[in-house]
Design a protein around this motif. Structure first.
Motif, PDB file in Angstrom:
ATOM      1  N   GLU A   1       1.870  61.460  45.861  1.00  0.00           N
ATOM      2  CA  GLU A   1       1.134  60.863  44.748  1.00  0.00           C
ATOM      3  C   GLU A   1       0.983  59.554  44.522  1.00  0.00           C
ATOM      4  OE1 GLU A   1       1.970  63.004  41.405  1.00  0.00           O
ATOM      5  OE2 GLU A   1       2.556  65.033  42.153  1.00  0.00           O
TER       6      GLU A   1
ATOM      7  N   GLN B   1      -1.777  58.531  47.505  1.00  0.00           N
ATOM      8  CA  GLN B   1      -2.928  58.963  47.959  1.00  0.00           C
ATOM      9  C   GLN B   1      -3.407  58.424  47.088  1.00  0.00           C
ATOM     10  OE1 GLN B   1      -1.884  63.033  46.390  1.00  0.00           O
ATOM     11  NE2 GLN B   1      -2.815  63.835  47.413  1.00  0.00           N
ATOM     12  N   ARG B   2      -3.170  57.769  45.794  1.00  0.00           N
ATOM     13  CA  ARG B   2      -4.009  56.367  44.588  1.00  0.00           C
ATOM     14  C   ARG B   2      -3.752  55.154  45.347  1.00  0.00           C
ATOM     15  NH1 ARG B   2      -1.010  59.342  41.460  1.00  0.00           N
ATOM     16  NH2 ARG B   2       1.271  57.192  41.083  1.00  0.00           N
TER      17      ARG B   2
ATOM     18  N   ILE C   1      -5.079  60.071  53.940  1.00  0.00           N
ATOM     19  CA  ILE C   1      -3.190  61.473  54.617  1.00  0.00           C
ATOM     20  C   ILE C   1      -4.619  62.020  55.598  1.00  0.00           C
ATOM     21  CG2 ILE C   1      -2.657  63.378  53.120  1.00  0.00           C
ATOM     22  CD1 ILE C   1      -2.182  60.754  52.080  1.00  0.00           C
TER      23      ILE C   1
ATOM     24  N   THR D   1       1.435  63.554  57.659  1.00  0.00           N
ATOM     25  CA  THR D   1       1.748  62.959  56.378  1.00  0.00           C
ATOM     26  C   THR D   1       1.898  64.485  55.624  1.00  0.00           C
ATOM     27  OG1 THR D   1       0.009  61.115  55.962  1.00  0.00           O
ATOM     28  CG2 THR D   1       0.978  62.124  53.381  1.00  0.00           C
TER      29      THR D   1
ATOM     30  N   TYR E   1      -8.954  68.647  51.938  1.00  0.00           N
ATOM     31  CA  TYR E   1      -8.636  67.628  53.222  1.00  0.00           C
ATOM     32  C   TYR E   1      -8.971  67.875  54.627  1.00  0.00           C
ATOM     33  CZ  TYR E   1      -5.744  65.632  50.210  1.00  0.00           C
ATOM     34  OH  TYR E   1      -4.650  65.006  49.395  1.00  0.00           O
TER      35      TYR E   1
END
Length: 876
Positions: free
Chosen positions: A594, A597-598, A603, A607, A635
């Protein structure tokens, strides 16, 4: 009749004969003049020899004391004319013999002979002539030494060059700028950068340096692998000449020398400055400058700038087009490179070895081995002969796809073409030879023929091995051979001191540590990195350190490496997630995902593969299914076979075998072997004989059968008590020539690494080890441990099964660890196979009665045992 001359020449010869006799006071002097004139007219060696014979017969070359000085001068002139005639007809041996009979012997003609040898590529002969002229009484001058030093440079003969240098000093020519410049160039060509710099410093200290001196030392630094120093020297050169108010006479040479340094450093701003200087001084018209600019822009990834330079060039040669072609290939513009290559062929432009090599390299970079070999075949048909770069590119192509047979063919071709001669006459390894040898070591290693790679490595003397030689061999053992040998080679490299490790060498050594779980050695390498002040910002070194610590069971150290890495890439994040997943900390792995992702990093499929792996090894079935579905939905990523294998493993570890089978049947593609192996492993965990047989049958249909799959099926049968089927499976293995890998565990201690096999009694302390282990088993039985005899996997009575379980390698390693370490010490054990179920239970109980934390790494994951519990929570 004096000579048998052609009729057309009789009148002129008679005229010369008559006039010579009438003008000379002495008959011998007249004959000398006549013969000198005849020698000038000769166009063949045979005629010169006939005249030479007549001169000797008449005694015109004899020097008697009674003769006058005029006759002596005449004899000397005639001898010189003979030598000159031989030189003019390209008969160096005859000319040398003639000069050796002259006293004094004129150095001018010796210089011409040496120059002729160099022009014809006879560099050894040019070197020998320097000493023959001294024996003949001639003295080398400021023309002789530069020529001979050039020959030494072309031969890369450092030893010969130092001999000539000594002769320069003894002849008092060490203050001559032309000779000193030649010394700098010679040492540069021989790869002796320090010696070249020392000569240059002597020149500048005497104040006799010129533009050629500076150009020579700049070129030496570029050739010697010090492009940054070359740039600094170039800037200093401009400053020096500015202070002296002198105009450089070699601007074109200066630019052609320094631009390769910009290319090596990818120094685009400096290249633009030099380009601007060339424009201001009207030097861009020069084809050499233009080609060098195209090369530097291409290597800096600025192909549009390179093309603009080529468009502005009034004259283009084959080097220009080759530079553009190479630039396209290097920058990944393979379509443009192919089109340009075909255009050059259609227009019958000269395709030299550079053009062919660029195309071969382009295919090699993409792993297209067969296409690269096809271009090489066309190159041979076109009668263009390969060089070291061609061979290296071909070997790289073979290495990328593991094409061993084709790589061996390229090896044989290099030997036939003489592109891999180990030593020259002076026992010096040629730089090109070492490059080819390094490429061969790399190719054989990546094709998993580690013995052939090691043979080539051993053929190179220790002092001649460079950092690439050591790195490719260490990397070969770390990835495809024996990781222990990789670490031994790394230690030898540090001890011999012939080359210092670079970031790639360090990464290969850390990779070996990770494979072996040798934490202590990995920590020593980490300390070496810090001590030698390596650039810790090199992200792949940090990533290798992170992986090493995680695979050695030190997750805290891995986290610290990650935190200290200032520029993290996607590999850094996925490596840390993998580390937490391997150790059973799935929640932490998902938190890292997480956070990743920030950060805004892309991604990708890898991953998600790591995320699914972490969920699988932590029993997080629902979360894993959610992430699998989000791959495509959120995604836009397409799941590959590895993702489905992780999904099947996730469901299988969670006991949902039927759901796993349904997922396989709903796959959008035909399931591959990796899918069925994952299902077979789950059937082994949950003792599902029927589904295990089904998965094994599917593997047989795919032609996939090895010791791992057969052992899994055998263990499923053994757990179920189907001993006749165990026997059938083992018979199938013997019939197919498959041998089961023996279980092996090793432990790191103060005395190094100690290894144990099943029932091992080779250790000097084996009696104490078995006694301690027996005592531990009795103690944990008292608190509830019941031996799981189903893991004995032999059709014997329960008492014998208990004894067989006692001999498992991980139990022996643990007993030795407790015996050899003080209370409270962390014990680290590594096993080459999955840990036995009974051993897992036994170690859980043992961790309740000993004051040790136990970390066991098996082929699947890490197990942290502490106070009666394991981090895997049963999902292993």
């Amino acid at each position: 009749m004096l000579l048998n001359l052609p009729i057309a020449g009789k009148k002129s010869v008679a005229s010369v004969f008559s006039s010579s006799l009438s003008l000379c006071s002495s008959p011998s002097t007249g004959f000398a003049s006549l013969f000198a004139a005849l020698l000038k007219e000769c166009k063949s060696t045979s005629r010169i020899r006939r005249i030479h014979q007549q001169i000797i017969c008449r005694g015109l070359l004899c020097h008697l004391p009674s003769r006058s000085s005029s006759e002596s001068n005449s004899s000397q002139s005639l001898g010189t004319a003979i030598a000159a005639a031989y030189i003019g007809c390209s008969a160096p041996d005859d000319a040398t013999a003639a000069l050796e009979r002259l006293s004094p012997s004129p150095v001018l003609w010796w210089n011409l002979l040496i120059q002729d040898c160099i022009q014809n590529g006879n560099f050894d002969d040019a070197f020998d002539l320097c000493f023959r002229l001294r024996r003949a009484g001639a003295k080398p001058d400021h023309y002789t030494f530069p020529l001979v030093l050039k020959a030494c440079g072309e031969l890369s003969s450092f030893r010969g060059g130092t001999v000539v240098h000594a002769l320069v000093c003894s002849s008092a020519f060490d203050a001559n700028v032309f000779v000193c410049n030649a010394l700098v160039a010679m040492y540069s060509r021989c790869g002796a950068l320090d010696d070249a710099c020392q000569v240059f410093e002597e020149i500048t200290s005497r104040g006799i340096d010129d533009a050629i001196s500076w150009n020579s030392v700049v070129a030496a630094h570029v050739k010697g692998g010090s492009p940054l120093r070359a740039l600094n020297m170039f800037a200093e050169m401009a400053s020096v000449f500015s202070d002296r108010n002198r105009v450089q006479r070699s601007d074109v040479i200066s630019l052609v020398n320094i631009l390769p340094a910009c290319a090596a450093l990818r120094a685009l701003p400096q290249a633009r400055e030099i380009h601007g200087f060339a424009i201001r001084n009207d030097l861009v018209w020069d084809v050499f400058v233009g080609n060098a600019l195209i090369d530097v822009y291409a290597k800096c990834g600025m192909m549009e700038d390179a093309l603009n330079v080529s468009r502005g060039m009034g004259h283009k040669d084959v080097v220009t087009w080759n530079a553009i072609l190479t630039g396209y290939s290097q920058n990944g513009n393979f379509k443009e490179a192919s089109e340009l290559f075909e255009d050059m062929r259609r227009h019958d432009m000269e395709l030299n070895v550079v053009a062919w090599s660029a195309m071969i390299a382009g295919y090699a970079q993409r792993g297209h081995c067969h296409e690269a070999l096809e271009v090489f075949r066309q190159m041979q048909l076109a009668r263009s002969y390969p060089n070291a770069v061609t061979i290296i590119s071909l070997l790289s192509a073979c290495a990328s796809v593991g094409a061993l047979s084709q790589g061996m063919e390229v090896h044989a071709h290099a030997l036939r073409r003489g592109l891999m001669t180990l030593y020259d006459d002076n026992d010096d390894v040629k730089p090109e030879d070492l490059l080819v040898q390094n490429a061969l070591i790399d190719m054989y290693s990546k094709c998993k023929n580690i013995n052939a790679a090691h043979l080539i490595f051993c053929s190179i003397t220790v002092i001649k091995r460079n950092v690439v030689t050591w790195t490719v061999m260490i990397g070969g053992y770390a990835q495809h051979g024996d990781a222990n040998t990789a670490l031994e080679l790394f230690s030898k490299m540090l001890k011999c001191g012939s080359a210092s490790p670079n970031a790639f060498t360090i990464s290969c050594a850390l990779m070996a540590c990770a494979r072996l779980s040798t934490l202590r050695f990995g920590q020593e390498i980490h300390a070496y990195v810090v001590r030698k002040q390596f650039d810790t910002e090199i992200v792949f070194v940090s990533n290798c350190l992170l992986e090493m610590y995680s695979k050695c069971g030190n997750i805290d150290a891995a986290q610290k490496v990650f935190d200290r890495t200032s520029e993290k890439n996607s590999v850094s994040w996925t490596s840390l997630m993998t580390a937490y997943g391997m150790h059973g900390y799935g929640e932490d792995a998902l938190l890292i995902f997480e956070e990743m992702q920030r950060t805004g990093l892309v991604i990708d499929e890898i991953t998600f593969l790591v995320v699914l792996y972490a969920c699988s090894h932590s029993g997080m079935v629902d979360q894993g299914l959610k992430y699998f579905d989000s791959m495509a939905k959120d995604y836009g990523l397409v799941a590959c076979d590895e993702h489905y294998a992780c999904l099947i493993d996730l469901l299988g570890r969670g006991g949902q075998l039927q759901e796993a089978l349904e997922k396989i049947h709903k796959m959008p593609r035909v399931p591959t072997s990796v899918i069925w192996v994952a299902l077979l492993g789950a059937c082994r965990t949950h003792s599902n004989v029927e589904l295990g047989e089904y998965a094994f049958k599917r593997l047989l249909e795919l032609g996939y059968m090895n010791d791992g799959t057969c052992t899994l099926l055998s263990n499923i049968y053994a757990n179920a008590g189907h001993w006749h089927k165990v026997a059938q499976t083992r018979h199938l293995m013997r019939k197919s020539g498959i041998n089961k890998r023996p279980g092996c565990s090793w432990i790191q201690g103060k005395r190094g690494t100690t290894t144990f096999f099943v029932g091992d009694r080779s250790h000097p302390e084996s009696k104490q080890i078995y006694a301690l282990l027996k005592n531990l088993i009795e103690r944990i039985k008292a608190i509830g441990y019941i031996p799981e005899t189903r893991f004995a996997l032999h059709d014997v009575d329960d008492e014998e099964k208990d004894f067989l379980l006692l001999e498992h390698s991980e139990k022996l390693a643990l007993a030795y660890g407790i015996l050899s370490s003080s209370s409270g010490t962390l014990i680290r054990i590594t096993k080459n196979l999955r840990v036995c179920g009974d051993c897992h239970t036994a170690i859980e109980f043992i961790s309740m009665i000993v004051d040790h934390e136990i970390i066991l790494r098996d082929s699947s994951r890490f197990h942290h045992f502490k106070k009666g519990s394991c981090s895997c929570r049963g999902f292993w």
